[in-house]
Design an enzyme around this catalytic site. Structure first.
Site, short mmCIF file in Angstrom:
data_model
loop_
_atom_site.label_atom_id
_atom_site.label_comp_id
_atom_site.label_asym_id
_atom_site.label_seq_id
_atom_site.Cartn_x
_atom_site.Cartn_y
_atom_site.Cartn_z
N GLY A 72 18.40 5.44 8.80
CA GLY A 72 18.88 5.46 7.43
C GLY A 72 19.78 6.63 7.07
CD GLN A 73 18.64 9.54 10.06
OE1 GLN A 73 18.91 8.39 10.38
NE2 GLN A 73 17.54 10.15 10.50
CG MET A 74 26.46 8.92 4.94
SD MET A 74 27.50 10.08 4.04
CE MET A 74 26.40 11.20 3.28
CE LYS A 75 23.64 11.57 12.97
NZ LYS A 75 23.76 12.76 13.81
CE1 TYR A 76 22.96 7.46 14.70
CE2 TYR A 76 21.63 8.72 13.17
CZ TYR A 76 22.20 8.57 14.41
OH TYR A 76 22.01 9.54 15.36
#
Length: 190
Positions: A72-76
């Site tokens: 769920g991190q922004m980069k993913y």
């Protein structure tokens, strides 16, 4: 017993294999929820943040799920959409006590609900309002209003209160998802 299982699968009476995508912002409880859905003997003792994606398998009465637990991190987040085309359902997990990121949640959820591989195919989306055990957590009605879900007309979605740590609310949510996926699969046959 193996022979009977094989025989029931041969005649279409076995569990149907389905793919689901599990998405949501970081720290919402996606992996903990999937861990609760596994059998007690296959549950992990320690949950670590997901990097990329992890496949988790579990079953309900009629379906055998292959769940793609997406980081769920922004980069993913941009990778989520590449899994929608081969899925029969989506679980969107949110932290119901995270009022600060509610606008970001709204943006990400609407991207999922409006994605061509979700909306045009009519695959069900179950929203899990997780962490309801935390004091000050928003109710499902409050979350529905804050995310503008009452304005969203396309697709099949539902929202359920859950607590990943105890498993509260997960049975009802999974029954709903299983039922909606079975309806979806029936419409695809015709």
């Amino acid at each position: 017993m193996g022979f009977l299982s094989s025989l029931s699968n041969l005649f279409g009476m076995g569990k149907k294999d389905v793919n689901i995508v599990v998405v949501g912002l970081d720290n919402s409880g996606k992996t903990t929820i999937l861990n609760q859905l596994k059998t007690p003997e296959t549950r992990s003792q320690q949950i670590v943040p997901t990097v990329g994606h992890v496949v988790t398998n579990f079953s309900t009465q009629n379906l055998s799920f292959h769940a793609f637990d997406m980081a769920g991190q922004m980069k993913y987040r941009s990778t989520w959409e590449s899994y929608f085309h081969s899925s029969q359902g989506v679980i969107f997990v949110l932290d119901s006590s995270d009022r600060v990121r509610m606008e970001l949640l709204k943006d990400e959820l609407w991207l999922v609900l409006d994605h061509k591989d979700v909306a045009s195919r009519g695959i069900p989306v179950v929203i899990l309002a997780n962490k309801m055990d935390i004091p000050g957590a928003m109710t499902c009605a409050d979350i529905t209003a804050a995310l503008g879900l009452n304005l969203h007309r396309s697709g099949t979605w539902s929202i359920h209160s859950t607590c990943a740590l105890t498993g509260d609310g997960l049975d009802k949510a999974m029954q709903q998802l299983s039922s909606e996926i079975q309806k979806y699969l029936e419409t695809r046959k015709s």
